[in-house]
Design an enzyme around this catalytic site. Structure first.
Site, PDB file in Angstrom:
ATOM      1  NE  ARG A  87      69.355 -20.452  10.340  1.00  0.00           N
ATOM      2  CZ  ARG A  87      69.079 -19.816  11.459  1.00  0.00           C
ATOM      3  NH1 ARG A  87      68.775 -20.471  12.533  1.00  0.00           N
ATOM      4  NH2 ARG A  87      69.113 -18.501  11.493  1.00  0.00           N
ATOM      5  CG  HIS A 176      65.669 -13.617  10.691  1.00  0.00           C
ATOM      6  ND1 HIS A 176      65.536 -12.434  11.375  1.00  0.00           N
ATOM      7  CD2 HIS A 176      66.081 -14.526  11.591  1.00  0.00           C
ATOM      8  CE1 HIS A 176      65.853 -12.618  12.644  1.00  0.00           C
ATOM      9  NE2 HIS A 176      66.200 -13.884  12.796  1.00  0.00           N
ATOM     10  N   GLY A 208      65.591 -13.143  17.739  1.00  0.00           N
ATOM     11  CA  GLY A 208      66.134 -12.164  16.797  1.00  0.00           C
ATOM     12  C   GLY A 208      64.957 -11.632  15.973  1.00  0.00           C
ATOM     13  CD  GLU A 382      63.560 -19.711  10.351  1.00  0.00           C
ATOM     14  OE1 GLU A 382      63.102 -19.862  11.502  1.00  0.00           O
ATOM     15  OE2 GLU A 382      64.575 -19.049  10.107  1.00  0.00           O
TER      16      GLU A 382
END
Ligand code: ADP
Length: 406
Positions: A87, A176, A208, A382
């Site tokens: 990521r 995101h 967040g 994710e």
């Protein structure tokens, strides 16, 4: 075909989060978090099925944490890894999707580092350490910003002098992206639409928070901007404030940039509004129920600003097929969903209270009342999205002709 395995890595300056995912299973085979790296108290907690253990990382090095992963993976994978997915927070304008890491990709990640000074350098460290431990397999970068590269200029440009954009990359990027992409894809499945189709307003609400307008799998606008500070009220981040606040605080209180930065990123949001009580929504919901005024205000401002953001993003869409709540708060707080949707009555949105109550296991579901457009609660994943994007990239590479060397 064998059930392929991807190791997903999210490297921070003092942490290393990892998950071993297989193509076919919904849950990770192994997952964990190394924390307090850079100190002598480094520790890696991991779990695999019912087994939970920890390993001390006494030299605090990222390389030691990464090397400690190898025996764990051998123990739980029982077959070779197919790829490592990294990521990466900021890909600037360089990346619109997953990218096989090579020298050019590394240079582009470095190039975007001024836009994410806390994240990109740590993620480059993670990539470099992982390439030394997991050799001879593809390493793939997945960017938080990539999904939003489909935004049109009228959504991503700030009304600033042109040179700041063309010479210094000052524009809105959004973050995101992995989560907004995942939940909007799941929404199409849940609503029985063609795969990847639909017009969605998504709200990713964790520590967040950001919203996004997604049309047929493409982000058309989002609430975060050049950095993850713009937009919604978050745990400790202010979200939008008057851009003159900096000069006002400098003039009237003599505050320097670092102090203002710290205040906006670490002392504001839910924490600031609740008079320092907490950045954690669960704590605030409980304190509100007991009459804590600061907690009440924090929850009210959070929900109003969220509704206002969703209403604003609606102009990017031709219609609304559904509003999606995800992230720790979006998935678990009936109160936040209810208060937010109350502000959106203009769109005909209304919640069914029984469906809104959180069931055990929190599966993806619809919670709208009567004729309201769909309101969906969809747990984000994710790591699964990163796994799928890594494997899709490898499949695509396998179908492309190999370039002949001259
Ligand atoms: P991160 O962005 O770090 O991944 P999460 O997505 O886990 O964060 O979200 C963390 C937030 O979710 C915290 O504010 C936490 O209080 C909130 N949260 C988790 N469970 C609940 C709950 N049952 N009710 C309200 N808020 C919750």
């Amino acid at each position: 075909m064998t059930d392929r395995l991807v190791l997903v890595i999210n490297c921070g300056s003092s942490s290393l989060k990892f998950a071993l995912r297989s193509e076919s299973e919904q849950k990770p085979l192994l997952s964990g978090l190394a924390e307090r790296l850079g100190t002598a108290d480094g520790v890696m907690n991991w779990k695999a099925g019912d087994i939970r253990e920890h390993v001390a990382i006494t030299d605090g090095k990222h390389s030691t944490a990464m090397a400690s992963l190898l025996p764990l993976i051998e123990r739980f994978a029982h077959r070779p890894l197919t790829a490592v997915g990294h990521r990466v927070v900021h890909g600037g304008e360089h990346f619109t999707g997953a990218s096989l890491i090579d020298d050019e990709v590394l240079a582009a990640i470095e190039d975007s580092a001024p836009l994410a000074p806390l994240h990109n350098p740590a993620q480059l460290t993670g990539i470099s350490e992982a390439r030394q431990v997991f050799t001879d397999i593809p390493h793939i970068a997945i960017f938080d910003t990539a999904f939003h590269q489909s935004m049109p200029p009228h959504a991503y440009r700030y009304a600033l002098p042109e040179a700041l954009y063309s010479q210094h990359g000052v524009r809105r990027y959004g973050f995101h992206g992995t989560s907004h992409r995942f939940v909007s894809t799941q929404a199409s499945l849940l609503m029985g639409l063609e795969p990847g189709h639909g017009a969605w307003l998504t709200a990713h609400l964790g520590n967040g928070c950001s919203t996004c307008a997604v049309l047929d799998g493409k982000s058309l606008d989002t609430s975060m901007g050049m950095t993850p500070l713009e937009g919604l009220v978050m745990g400790t981040r202010s979200g939008d404030v008057d851009p003159n606040l900096h000069s006002h605080l400098a003039r009237t209180l003599g505050w320097g940039l670092e102090r203002i930065d710290n205040m906006l990123n670490r002392e504001s949001g839910l924490l600031g509004l609740s008079e320092g009580l907490s950045n954690d929504m669960r704590t605030l919901v409980a304190a509100r129920a007991e009459g804590h005024a600061g907690a009440s205000l924090a929850v009210e401002v959070f929900c109003y600003r969220l509704a206002r953001s969703l209403a604003g993003l609606a102009v990017a869409l031709p219609r609304i097929d559904g509003v999606i709540f995800t992230g720790g708060i979006g998935e678990n707080s009936p109160l936040v969903r209810e208060l937010t949707v109350r502000h959106l009555a203009l769109f005909g949105l209304a919640i069914d209270p029984a469906a809104n109550a959180t069931p055990p296991g929190n599966p993806a579901r619809q919670i709208q009342a009567g004729n309201s457009p769909a309101i969906l609660v969809i747990p984000t994943d994710e790591e699964r999205q990163i796994t799928e994007e890594c494997l899709a990239l490898l499949d695509l590479a396998a179908t492309q002709p190999v370039e002949q060397e001259a």
